[in-house]
Scaffold this motif. Sequence first.
Motif, PDB file in Angstrom:
ATOM      1  N   LEU A   1      11.582 -18.954  -2.207  1.00 50.18           N
ATOM      2  CA  LEU A   1      10.633 -20.031  -1.942  1.00 50.18           C
ATOM      3  C   LEU A   1       9.201 -19.675  -2.315  1.00 50.18           C
ATOM      4  N   PHE A   2       8.944 -18.390  -2.573  1.00 48.60           N
ATOM      5  CA  PHE A   2       7.581 -17.966  -2.850  1.00 48.60           C
ATOM      6  C   PHE A   2       7.184 -18.279  -4.293  1.00 48.60           C
ATOM      7  N   ARG A   3       5.930 -18.677  -4.472  1.00 50.61           N
ATOM      8  CA  ARG A   3       5.406 -18.889  -5.821  1.00 50.61           C
ATOM      9  C   ARG A   3       5.259 -17.558  -6.554  1.00 50.61           C
ATOM     10  N   ARG A   4       4.744 -16.570  -5.842  1.00 55.36           N
ATOM     11  CA  ARG A   4       4.523 -15.257  -6.419  1.00 55.36           C
ATOM     12  C   ARG A   4       4.699 -14.218  -5.321  1.00 55.36           C
ATOM     13  N   THR A   5       5.197 -13.046  -5.702  1.00 49.58           N
ATOM     14  CA  THR A   5       5.380 -11.931  -4.775  1.00 49.58           C
ATOM     15  C   THR A   5       4.688 -10.709  -5.355  1.00 49.58           C
ATOM     16  N   ASP A   6       3.845 -10.030  -4.570  1.00 53.01           N
ATOM     17  CA  ASP A   6       3.131  -8.891  -5.138  1.00 53.01           C
ATOM     18  C   ASP A   6       4.066  -7.695  -5.303  1.00 53.01           C
ATOM     19  N   VAL A   7       3.597  -6.687  -6.024  1.00 59.94           N
ATOM     20  CA  VAL A   7       4.453  -5.562  -6.391  1.00 59.94           C
ATOM     21  C   VAL A   7       4.922  -4.797  -5.159  1.00 59.94           C
ATOM     22  N   LEU A   8       4.084  -4.709  -4.116  1.00 56.01           N
ATOM     23  CA  LEU A   8       4.483  -3.977  -2.914  1.00 56.01           C
ATOM     24  C   LEU A   8       5.573  -4.719  -2.153  1.00 56.01           C
ATOM     25  N   ALA A   9       5.503  -6.038  -2.119  1.00 53.85           N
ATOM     26  CA  ALA A   9       6.579  -6.807  -1.494  1.00 53.85           C
ATOM     27  C   ALA A   9       7.884  -6.615  -2.249  1.00 53.85           C
ATOM     28  N   GLY A  10       7.792  -6.527  -3.571  1.00 51.01           N
ATOM     29  CA  GLY A  10       8.988  -6.284  -4.361  1.00 51.01           C
ATOM     30  C   GLY A  10       9.585  -4.916  -4.105  1.00 51.01           C
ATOM     31  N   LEU A  11       8.729  -3.910  -3.865  1.00 51.16           N
ATOM     32  CA  LEU A  11       9.215  -2.555  -3.609  1.00 51.16           C
ATOM     33  C   LEU A  11       9.790  -2.407  -2.206  1.00 51.16           C
TER      34      LEU A  11
ATOM     35  N   VAL B   1       3.230 -20.940  -2.153  1.00 55.62           N
ATOM     36  CA  VAL B   1       2.875 -19.882  -1.215  1.00 55.62           C
ATOM     37  C   VAL B   1       3.118 -18.532  -1.876  1.00 55.62           C
ATOM     38  N   ASP B   2       2.114 -17.658  -1.829  1.00 57.57           N
ATOM     39  CA  ASP B   2       2.245 -16.302  -2.348  1.00 57.57           C
ATOM     40  C   ASP B   2       2.581 -15.350  -1.213  1.00 57.57           C
ATOM     41  N   ALA B   3       3.430 -14.373  -1.498  1.00 59.07           N
ATOM     42  CA  ALA B   3       3.870 -13.407  -0.498  1.00 59.07           C
ATOM     43  C   ALA B   3       3.307 -12.026  -0.825  1.00 59.07           C
ATOM     44  N   HIS B   4       2.805 -11.356   0.189  1.00 62.71           N
ATOM     45  CA  HIS B   4       2.201 -10.041   0.008  1.00 62.71           C
ATOM     46  C   HIS B   4       2.777  -9.058   1.023  1.00 62.71           C
ATOM     47  N   ALA B   5       2.796  -7.789   0.649  1.00 67.14           N
ATOM     48  CA  ALA B   5       3.065  -6.690   1.583  1.00 67.14           C
ATOM     49  C   ALA B   5       1.805  -5.837   1.611  1.00 67.14           C
ATOM     50  N   ARG B   6       0.915  -6.081   2.554  1.00 69.37           N
ATOM     51  CA  ARG B   6      -0.399  -5.446   2.571  1.00 69.37           C
ATOM     52  C   ARG B   6      -0.486  -4.236   3.502  1.00 69.37           C
ATOM     53  N   ASP B   7       0.581  -3.975   4.268  1.00 73.20           N
ATOM     54  CA  ASP B   7       0.525  -2.854   5.195  1.00 73.20           C
ATOM     55  C   ASP B   7       0.299  -1.500   4.506  1.00 73.20           C
ATOM     56  N   PRO B   8       0.922  -1.214   3.349  1.00 75.80           N
ATOM     57  CA  PRO B   8       0.619   0.064   2.704  1.00 75.80           C
ATOM     58  C   PRO B   8      -0.863   0.198   2.342  1.00 75.80           C
ATOM     59  N   LEU B   9      -1.497  -0.897   1.947  1.00 76.67           N
ATOM     60  CA  LEU B   9      -2.922  -0.880   1.646  1.00 76.67           C
ATOM     61  C   LEU B   9      -3.724  -0.583   2.909  1.00 76.67           C
ATOM     62  N   ALA B  10      -3.348  -1.212   4.016  1.00 75.42           N
ATOM     63  CA  ALA B  10      -4.050  -0.970   5.279  1.00 75.42           C
ATOM     64  C   ALA B  10      -3.901   0.474   5.730  1.00 75.42           C
ATOM     65  N   LEU B  11      -2.698   1.013   5.647  1.00 68.59           N
ATOM     66  CA  LEU B  11      -2.480   2.385   6.093  1.00 68.59           C
ATOM     67  C   LEU B  11      -3.167   3.390   5.182  1.00 68.59           C
ATOM     68  N   THR B  12      -3.268   3.090   3.911  1.00 71.55           N
ATOM     69  CA  THR B  12      -4.031   3.954   3.011  1.00 71.55           C
ATOM     70  C   THR B  12      -5.479   4.045   3.470  1.00 71.55           C
ATOM     71  N   ALA B  13      -6.056   2.913   3.866  1.00 72.62           N
ATOM     72  CA  ALA B  13      -7.433   2.899   4.357  1.00 72.62           C
ATOM     73  C   ALA B  13      -7.560   3.689   5.657  1.00 72.62           C
ATOM     74  N   VAL B  14      -6.598   3.544   6.562  1.00 75.80           N
ATOM     75  CA  VAL B  14      -6.647   4.273   7.822  1.00 75.80           C
ATOM     76  C   VAL B  14      -6.548   5.776   7.578  1.00 75.80           C
ATOM     77  N   LEU B  15      -5.642   6.182   6.714  1.00 76.99           N
ATOM     78  CA  LEU B  15      -5.454   7.605   6.443  1.00 76.99           C
ATOM     79  C   LEU B  15      -6.680   8.255   5.820  1.00 76.99           C
ATOM     80  N   ARG B  16      -7.474   7.482   5.101  1.00 75.84           N
ATOM     81  CA  ARG B  16      -8.689   8.057   4.494  1.00 75.84           C
ATOM     82  C   ARG B  16      -9.660   8.555   5.552  1.00 75.84           C
ATOM     83  N   GLY B  17      -9.679   7.906   6.694  1.00 76.99           N
ATOM     84  CA  GLY B  17     -10.599   8.326   7.728  1.00 76.99           C
ATOM     85  C   GLY B  17      -9.935   9.015   8.895  1.00 76.99           C
ATOM     86  N   PHE B  18      -8.738   9.501   8.687  1.00 79.49           N
ATOM     87  CA  PHE B  18      -7.948  10.057   9.780  1.00 79.49           C
ATOM     88  C   PHE B  18      -7.413  11.410   9.370  1.00 79.49           C
ATOM     89  N   ASP B  19      -7.554  12.399  10.232  1.00 77.96           N
ATOM     90  CA  ASP B  19      -7.146  13.757   9.896  1.00 77.96           C
ATOM     91  C   ASP B  19      -5.662  13.855   9.581  1.00 77.96           C
TER      92      ASP B  19
END
Length: 329
Positions: A99-109, A123-141
């Motif tokens: 049903l999605f118009r487009r799916t980003d590469v992370l959703a496909g993976l 409707v476009d579908a995204h998997a943005r959690d890996p992007l969010a966790l990448t940002a968190v890890l940058r500032g986290f030991d």
Amino acid sequence: MTPDGRLIRVDELREWDGPGELVVFLGVRTAGSRSHETFSGWAAALGRPDWTLRGLDLPLNAPDAAYAELVAAVAANPRVAGAVVTSHKLRLHRAGATLFRRTDVLAGLTREVNTLARATDGVDAHARDPLALTAVLRGFDGAGHADVVVYGAGGAGTALLLALTLDVGATLASGSLVRAAGRGPRSITVLDTDEDAVAALRATARRCGVLDGRLRLLAAGDPAAPFPLPDGALVVNATGLGKDRPGSPLPPGTVLPPGATAWDVNYRGDLTFLADARAQGATAVDGWDYFVAGWGAALTAIAGVPFTDDMLAGLAAAAAAHRPGTLPS
């Protein structure tokens, strides 16, 4: 709308007519989320002060038709900007994939969806959690720990695996896999009581080209689990235990090693995992930064604006007054 003014039903989405544009929050028990308090500040920071947030609760065993109806309702109503998905990510991808118009590469993976963004023609579908966790890890030991042990092979565990092994930003920008530069963790171990979840994560790791010698995926009953945790390990609760359900994923008698950091991706609930970690002298880190980054990554996709460090800092500042108090002891 349901008696709780924070909630809405799927069948109400097609008729929703303001104020402003609606952002749906799909989860299991959404009314308790701090997002309802932080959302107006986030909307202002994104330049969308007319946005309204409503939670939509579905049980974890909801039928596929409920997810298809959600996607169809978002597509049909121009007053619905999109949806942020904190539970149901795998089920939403499975039920809505056609049903999605487009799916980003992370959703496909990952074969999961945590953001729906309405476009003029679908409707476009995204998997943005890996992007969010990448940002968190940058500032986290935790990004520097040689050994990472993750309890939970679901959405958060899958996203963390990608954040630890891929250059997520470059992968999104190019539309194809880009491995992370540098050494990364020496070992990554993911454990789950659900054999199907482990199998799904193994398939994702294979699609990402990271099913290598440093990755161990263990299901309940595996002779290698439980196992002694490495000294100095980053130990992650990527399950709903301590939030949606009581308890901790640590098997009874588990001893956290010297120098361990216990990181819970949850920020609310009884947070038993963190209480146990503190009792053993480990460093305890809750999931507030992930909460902010996860919502930020999703909301920027819906708003169509870049998810930058400056944007994340602005969203964190807007939410800071609503951060819960001290960790459980």
